[in-house]
Design a protein around this motif. Structure first.
Motif, PDB file in Angstrom:
ATOM      1  N   TYR A 105       0.839  -1.196   0.000  1.00 58.51           N
ATOM      2  CA  TYR A 105       0.000   0.000   0.000  1.00 58.51           C
ATOM      3  C   TYR A 105       0.875   1.247   0.000  1.00 58.51           C
ATOM      4  O   TYR A 105       2.066   1.209   0.313  1.00 58.51           O
ATOM      5  CB  TYR A 105      -0.918   0.026   1.223  1.00 58.51           C
ATOM      6  N   LYS A 106       0.284   2.363  -0.366  1.00 61.38           N
ATOM      7  CA  LYS A 106       0.908   3.683  -0.244  1.00 61.38           C
ATOM      8  C   LYS A 106       0.176   4.435   0.863  1.00 61.38           C
ATOM      9  O   LYS A 106      -1.023   4.249   1.058  1.00 61.38           O
ATOM     10  CB  LYS A 106       0.794   4.471  -1.547  1.00 61.38           C
ATOM     11  N   THR A 107       0.884   5.306   1.579  1.00 58.69           N
ATOM     12  CA  THR A 107       0.255   6.028   2.677  1.00 58.69           C
ATOM     13  C   THR A 107       0.501   7.523   2.591  1.00 58.69           C
ATOM     14  O   THR A 107       1.565   7.966   2.119  1.00 58.69           O
ATOM     15  CB  THR A 107       0.754   5.517   4.042  1.00 58.69           C
ATOM     16  N   SER A 108      -0.477   8.285   3.031  1.00 57.88           N
ATOM     17  CA  SER A 108      -0.330   9.743   3.116  1.00 57.88           C
ATOM     18  C   SER A 108       0.446  10.143   4.355  1.00 57.88           C
ATOM     19  O   SER A 108       0.831  11.293   4.501  1.00 57.88           O
ATOM     20  CB  SER A 108      -1.714  10.394   3.173  1.00 57.88           C
ATOM     21  N   MET A 109       0.653   9.173   5.255  1.00 54.23           N
ATOM     22  CA  MET A 109       1.111   9.438   6.615  1.00 54.23           C
ATOM     23  C   MET A 109       0.070  10.322   7.310  1.00 54.23           C
ATOM     24  O   MET A 109      -1.048  10.453   6.817  1.00 54.23           O
ATOM     25  CB  MET A 109       2.530  10.006   6.639  1.00 54.23           C
ATOM     26  N   GLU A 110       0.411  10.949   8.431  1.00 55.00           N
ATOM     27  CA  GLU A 110      -0.608  11.625   9.217  1.00 55.00           C
ATOM     28  C   GLU A 110      -0.953  12.999   8.634  1.00 55.00           C
ATOM     29  O   GLU A 110      -0.075  13.813   8.353  1.00 55.00           O
ATOM     30  CB  GLU A 110      -0.138  11.788  10.663  1.00 55.00           C
ATOM     31  N   LEU A 111      -2.257  13.251   8.450  1.00 54.85           N
ATOM     32  CA  LEU A 111      -2.773  14.540   7.991  1.00 54.85           C
ATOM     33  C   LEU A 111      -3.620  15.155   9.109  1.00 54.85           C
ATOM     34  O   LEU A 111      -3.985  14.468  10.066  1.00 54.85           O
ATOM     35  CB  LEU A 111      -3.606  14.350   6.721  1.00 54.85           C
ATOM     36  N   TRP A 112      -3.955  16.440   8.987  1.00 61.25           N
ATOM     37  CA  TRP A 112      -4.640  17.143  10.076  1.00 61.25           C
ATOM     38  C   TRP A 112      -5.881  17.857   9.567  1.00 61.25           C
ATOM     39  O   TRP A 112      -5.830  18.562   8.554  1.00 61.25           O
ATOM     40  CB  TRP A 112      -3.679  18.148  10.710  1.00 61.25           C
ATOM     41  N   ASN A 113      -6.999  17.654  10.251  1.00 58.31           N
ATOM     42  CA  ASN A 113      -8.258  18.321   9.933  1.00 58.31           C
ATOM     43  C   ASN A 113      -8.413  19.529  10.856  1.00 58.31           C
ATOM     44  O   ASN A 113      -8.758  19.387  12.025  1.00 58.31           O
ATOM     45  CB  ASN A 113      -9.424  17.345  10.120  1.00 58.31           C
ATOM     46  N   ILE A 114      -8.193  20.722  10.321  1.00 54.49           N
ATOM     47  CA  ILE A 114      -8.244  21.929  11.136  1.00 54.49           C
ATOM     48  C   ILE A 114      -9.661  22.225  11.607  1.00 54.49           C
ATOM     49  O   ILE A 114      -9.868  22.875  12.636  1.00 54.49           O
ATOM     50  CB  ILE A 114      -7.668  23.136  10.347  1.00 54.49           C
ATOM     51  N   ASN A 115     -10.682  21.729  10.866  1.00 51.62           N
ATOM     52  CA  ASN A 115     -12.077  21.995  11.233  1.00 51.62           C
ATOM     53  C   ASN A 115     -12.524  21.248  12.479  1.00 51.62           C
ATOM     54  O   ASN A 115     -13.477  21.657  13.149  1.00 51.62           O
ATOM     55  CB  ASN A 115     -13.003  21.636  10.078  1.00 51.62           C
ATOM     56  N   SER A 116     -11.877  20.128  12.780  1.00 57.04           N
ATOM     57  CA  SER A 116     -12.276  19.324  13.933  1.00 57.04           C
ATOM     58  C   SER A 116     -11.147  19.132  14.936  1.00 57.04           C
ATOM     59  O   SER A 116     -11.351  18.542  15.986  1.00 57.04           O
ATOM     60  CB  SER A 116     -12.775  17.952  13.477  1.00 57.04           C
ATOM     61  N   ARG A 117      -9.944  19.616  14.582  1.00 62.24           N
ATOM     62  CA  ARG A 117      -8.750  19.427  15.418  1.00 62.24           C
ATOM     63  C   ARG A 117      -8.489  17.939  15.668  1.00 62.24           C
ATOM     64  O   ARG A 117      -8.235  17.514  16.802  1.00 62.24           O
ATOM     65  CB  ARG A 117      -8.893  20.166  16.760  1.00 62.24           C
ATOM     66  N   THR A 118      -8.556  17.171  14.601  1.00 63.38           N
ATOM     67  CA  THR A 118      -8.287  15.735  14.692  1.00 63.38           C
ATOM     68  C   THR A 118      -7.440  15.282  13.493  1.00 63.38           C
ATOM     69  O   THR A 118      -7.506  15.886  12.413  1.00 63.38           O
ATOM     70  CB  THR A 118      -9.585  14.903  14.701  1.00 63.38           C
TER      71      THR A 118
END
Length: 431
Positions: free
Chosen positions: A343-356
């Motif tokens: 698989y390929k991964t984006s690694m960790e991303l951040w949702n600023i709208n929910s802080r998650t």
């Protein structure tokens, strides 16, 4: 004769009132809100409840906050593992982490674990109290008067030398919940004076009378997870902005619950969704408009933008039907750090709208993209910092068993007792 009759009637009335007060557990459920007896006993118990909480605070706990760890593990290796003895800078990063005893005050476990007695002994040897959890299903099955049921549970607490009991309520609302809470609190405090008693409720408490409950337990554990509303898009399990707003506006302001009676319970797990190829690659304005209302409620990623290219860096994941599955930290760490192959991964991303945070990964075999919505140290810290609450609980601390020590350390850092503050900061901004 008439005056004698009136006097006799008055005496009988007094005797009946006294009998009802002594036998408070037999008061009919429909009358519990109207009973002056119960209301008076609630008020009289407040000072004792505060004293009970004070007894739970460790002498070296300068911040006077409580950290509670839920655990469902029956594996003694988890509780005994000596690979991790706290925040030691010389730790081998390749070792797998386990429970960090000096970071928690209460271990909350089910009553039916096979090794429960030994687990309690290990916890006590690490100066950690143990509370037994009575599940929602168990509570639903309890008789309204519960004398026998309560005795069984309290006898188990005494025999195992545990320290308390916690009732775990869910939605839908239990019809007789007030009477059950009242009877349980009265029985355990009468039988084991040094014990503590807590009640676990959903963040969105619905028709639960949280004011009445708060007056008849030592503290309320507020469960701030599994909060996503029905939507066509992947959404956070525990939206940080929603959690902070809800605990402040609905619990502290609207219901006037003392923050020092509230423990905020947060998740160390997530959910995985399969992203639909068609709806994520086509420009479908009608579909986009229809889902904007859901987006406003859930603070989903990137405003549910269906124009995004279908690749591992997409933020908005249109869900394939019935693709939602629970994911624990071993798998989250695998996809976050790119362990393994296929698989390929984006690694960790951040949702600023929910802080998650969230992660996307794409299968090499068929090109399908999956999104994992979860919580990490950063999102946990955001929900807890400067809230002035009594403390926090984690569902579940055993879910991080086996992940690298550096990851365990990071998560435990986010629930440090010094982070809560003494008042709720509405304007807290971070990240």
């Amino acid at each position: 004769m008439k005056s004698i009759f009136i006097r006799i009637t008055f005496i009988l009335y007094i005797c009946l009132f006294y009998f009802m007060k002594v036998k408070g557990s037999n008061i009919d459920t429909t009358d519990i809100n109207k009973s002056n007896v119960i209301i008076n006993e609630y008020n009289n118990n407040n000072n004792n409840i505060n004293n009970n909480v004070n007894r739970l605070i460790k002498k070296n706990n300068k911040n006077k906050k409580l950290i509670i760890g839920y655990s469902l593990s029956d594996d003694l290796n988890y509780y005994n593992n000596s690979n991790y003895n706290g925040f030691n800078n010389n730790l081998d990063k390749d070792k797998t982490g386990t429970i960090i005893w000096n970071s928690i005050d209460i271990l909350l476990v089910p009553r039916d674990l096979k090794n429960l007695k030994e687990i309690i002994k290990i916890a006590h040897s690490n100066q950690v109290l143990v509370s037994l959890m009575v599940s929602h299903n168990e509570i639903q099955g309890l008789n309204v008067f519960m004398e026998t049921s309560i005795d069984v549970i309290i006898n188990q607490v005494k025999e195992l030398e545990a320290d308390g009991v916690s009732l775990y309520f869910k939605i839908p609302v239990d019809v007789n919940y007030k009477l059950k809470v009242y009877n349980f609190n009265q029985a355990i405090k009468r039988t084991i004076k040094s014990s503590h008693f807590s009640v676990s409720l959903p963040l969105k408490f619905g028709n639960y009378d949280v004011q009445t409950i708060s007056k008849n337990c030592d503290f309320i554990i507020v469960n701030a997870y599994d909060l996503e509303s029905p939507s066509d898009f992947a959404s956070p399990n525990s939206n940080g902005i929603l959690v902070r707003n809800n605990i402040y506006k609905n619990w502290i302001i609207q219901k006037s619950i003392d923050p020092n009676k509230l423990i905020l319970s947060l998740p160390w797990y997530g959910y995985q969704f399969k992203c639909n190829k068609i709806n994520n690659s086509n420009n479908n304005n009608n579909n986009n408009n229809n889902n904007n209302n859901n987006n406003n409620n859930n603070n989903n990623n990137n405003n549910n933008n269906n124009n995004e290219p279908y690749n591992i860096f997409l933020s908005s994941c249109k869900i394939d039907i019935n693709s939602k599955t629970k994911v624990y930290y071993n798998d989250i760490i695998k996809y976050k750090n790119g362990f393994g192959s296929g698989y390929k991964t984006s690694m960790e991303l951040w949702n600023i709208n929910s802080r998650t945070p969230f992660i996307n990964y794409q299968s090499d075999q068929n090109g399908d993209i999956y999104q994992i919505q979860y919580d990490n140290a950063k999102s946990t810290l955001y929900k807890l910092a400067e809230t002035g609450l009594l403390g926090c609980a984690i569902w579940r601390i055993d879910s991080v068993y086996g992940i690298p020590n550096v990851e365990v350390r990071n998560l435990y850092n986010s629930i440090d007792r010094s982070l809560f503050g003494n008042t709720f900061n509405q304007d807290y901004i971070s990240f």
